[in-house]
Motif scaffolding. Structure first.
Motif, PDB file in Angstrom:
ATOM      1  N   ARG A 197     -44.573 -27.674 -21.048  1.00  0.00           N
ATOM      2  CA  ARG A 197     -45.159 -26.324 -21.099  1.00  0.00           C
ATOM      3  C   ARG A 197     -44.413 -25.384 -20.161  1.00  0.00           C
ATOM      4  O   ARG A 197     -44.145 -24.230 -20.503  1.00  0.00           O
ATOM      5  CB  ARG A 197     -46.641 -26.370 -20.722  1.00  0.00           C
ATOM      6  CG  ARG A 197     -47.544 -27.092 -21.713  1.00  0.00           C
ATOM      7  CD  ARG A 197     -47.814 -26.225 -22.886  1.00  0.00           C
ATOM      8  NE  ARG A 197     -48.317 -24.952 -22.436  1.00  0.00           N
ATOM      9  CZ  ARG A 197     -49.348 -24.324 -22.923  1.00  0.00           C
ATOM     10  NH1 ARG A 197     -50.010 -24.853 -23.897  1.00  0.00           N
ATOM     11  NH2 ARG A 197     -49.716 -23.159 -22.460  1.00  0.00           N
ATOM     12  N   ALA A 198     -44.081 -25.868 -18.957  1.00  0.00           N
ATOM     13  CA  ALA A 198     -43.349 -25.041 -18.001  1.00  0.00           C
ATOM     14  C   ALA A 198     -41.971 -24.688 -18.551  1.00  0.00           C
ATOM     15  O   ALA A 198     -41.525 -23.541 -18.457  1.00  0.00           O
ATOM     16  CB  ALA A 198     -43.224 -25.773 -16.663  1.00  0.00           C
ATOM     17  N   ARG A 199     -41.307 -25.660 -19.168  1.00  0.00           N
ATOM     18  CA  ARG A 199     -39.990 -25.411 -19.753  1.00  0.00           C
ATOM     19  C   ARG A 199     -40.103 -24.395 -20.887  1.00  0.00           C
ATOM     20  O   ARG A 199     -39.270 -23.505 -21.027  1.00  0.00           O
ATOM     21  CB  ARG A 199     -39.397 -26.734 -20.250  1.00  0.00           C
ATOM     22  CG  ARG A 199     -38.057 -26.626 -20.917  1.00  0.00           C
ATOM     23  CD  ARG A 199     -36.926 -26.272 -19.973  1.00  0.00           C
ATOM     24  NE  ARG A 199     -36.802 -27.149 -18.850  1.00  0.00           N
ATOM     25  CZ  ARG A 199     -36.015 -28.210 -18.780  1.00  0.00           C
ATOM     26  NH1 ARG A 199     -35.269 -28.537 -19.786  1.00  0.00           N
ATOM     27  NH2 ARG A 199     -35.965 -28.935 -17.698  1.00  0.00           N
ATOM     28  N   ALA A 200     -41.155 -24.500 -21.688  1.00  0.00           N
ATOM     29  CA  ALA A 200     -41.348 -23.557 -22.796  1.00  0.00           C
ATOM     30  C   ALA A 200     -41.552 -22.139 -22.266  1.00  0.00           C
ATOM     31  O   ALA A 200     -41.056 -21.170 -22.854  1.00  0.00           O
ATOM     32  CB  ALA A 200     -42.531 -23.986 -23.658  1.00  0.00           C
ATOM     33  N   HIS A 219     -37.668 -16.486 -22.280  1.00  0.00           N
ATOM     34  CA  HIS A 219     -36.752 -15.405 -21.918  1.00  0.00           C
ATOM     35  C   HIS A 219     -35.296 -15.836 -22.002  1.00  0.00           C
ATOM     36  O   HIS A 219     -34.416 -15.124 -21.546  1.00  0.00           O
ATOM     37  CB  HIS A 219     -37.066 -14.906 -20.515  1.00  0.00           C
ATOM     38  CG  HIS A 219     -38.487 -14.458 -20.359  1.00  0.00           C
ATOM     39  ND1 HIS A 219     -38.989 -13.361 -21.003  1.00  0.00           N
ATOM     40  CD2 HIS A 219     -39.529 -15.003 -19.688  1.00  0.00           C
ATOM     41  CE1 HIS A 219     -40.275 -13.224 -20.713  1.00  0.00           C
ATOM     42  NE2 HIS A 219     -40.627 -14.218 -19.915  1.00  0.00           N
ATOM     43  N   SER A 220     -35.051 -16.994 -22.569  1.00  0.00           N
ATOM     44  CA  SER A 220     -33.695 -17.495 -22.668  1.00  0.00           C
ATOM     45  C   SER A 220     -33.221 -17.454 -24.117  1.00  0.00           C
ATOM     46  O   SER A 220     -33.993 -17.718 -25.042  1.00  0.00           O
ATOM     47  CB  SER A 220     -33.637 -18.934 -22.151  1.00  0.00           C
ATOM     48  OG  SER A 220     -32.338 -19.456 -22.344  1.00  0.00           O
ATOM     49  N   ARG A 221     -31.959 -17.117 -24.309  1.00  0.00           N
ATOM     50  CA  ARG A 221     -31.385 -17.085 -25.654  1.00  0.00           C
ATOM     51  C   ARG A 221     -30.333 -18.180 -25.815  1.00  0.00           C
ATOM     52  O   ARG A 221     -29.553 -18.146 -26.755  1.00  0.00           O
ATOM     53  CB  ARG A 221     -30.762 -15.724 -25.923  1.00  0.00           C
ATOM     54  CG  ARG A 221     -31.778 -14.605 -25.936  1.00  0.00           C
ATOM     55  CD  ARG A 221     -31.098 -13.293 -26.274  1.00  0.00           C
ATOM     56  NE  ARG A 221     -32.032 -12.188 -26.188  1.00  0.00           N
ATOM     57  CZ  ARG A 221     -32.704 -11.727 -27.236  1.00  0.00           C
ATOM     58  NH1 ARG A 221     -32.548 -12.264 -28.399  1.00  0.00           N
ATOM     59  NH2 ARG A 221     -33.538 -10.720 -27.088  1.00  0.00           N
ATOM     60  N   GLY A 222     -30.326 -19.148 -24.910  1.00  0.00           N
ATOM     61  CA  GLY A 222     -29.319 -20.204 -24.933  1.00  0.00           C
ATOM     62  C   GLY A 222     -29.550 -21.211 -26.045  1.00  0.00           C
ATOM     63  O   GLY A 222     -30.633 -21.290 -26.642  1.00  0.00           O
ATOM     64  N   VAL A 223     -28.504 -21.973 -26.323  1.00  0.00           N
ATOM     65  CA  VAL A 223     -28.560 -22.993 -27.371  1.00  0.00           C
ATOM     66  C   VAL A 223     -29.575 -24.074 -27.000  1.00  0.00           C
ATOM     67  O   VAL A 223     -30.358 -24.526 -27.852  1.00  0.00           O
ATOM     68  CB  VAL A 223     -27.159 -23.611 -27.583  1.00  0.00           C
ATOM     69  CG1 VAL A 223     -27.227 -24.784 -28.551  1.00  0.00           C
ATOM     70  CG2 VAL A 223     -26.189 -22.553 -28.088  1.00  0.00           C
TER      71      VAL A 223
END
Ligand SMILES: [Zn+2]
Length: 101
Positions: free
Chosen positions: A51-54, A59-63
């Motif tokens: 959940r924390a990673r999600a 706000h991340s657009r990385g692969v």
């Protein structure tokens, strides 16, 4: 009166996960830093980490963030269909989930 009253100290202290309510030995729970009275089981700790990673990935657009979102969507679809509770298929999916982000 505390929960330890009358204990001899020989038996392990049993505690309840504050997230899912499962009974575990206190040494098998993850305790919060500022609130050590709060303990969660390893499964719930893994869920909280996801959940924390999600939240970070919003706000991340990385692969990597995109791949984690795809895995999360697949996980949600499996759970919605109840495939994780089906015999050998469920056992395989639960084991596979341990290695997924
Ligand atoms: Zn739990």
């Amino acid at each position: 009166m505390t929960a330890d009253a009358g204990r001899t100290g020989a038996e392990p202290l049993s505690s309840v996960c504050w997230c899912c309510g499962v009974n575990r030995d206190d040494a098998e729970l993850v305790h919060l830093g500022n609130h050590p009275e709060v303990g969660i089981c390893v499964s719930c700790a893994r869920w909280v980490q996801r959940r924390a990673r999600a939240l970070e990935d919003r706000h991340s657009r990385g692969v990597a963030a995109h791949l984690r979102a795809l895995v999360g969507s697949a996980r949600a679809a499996v759970i919605a269909r109840g495939w994780h509770e089906r015999g050998r298929l469920g056992a395989f999916l639960r084991r596979l989930d341990r290695y997924l982000p």
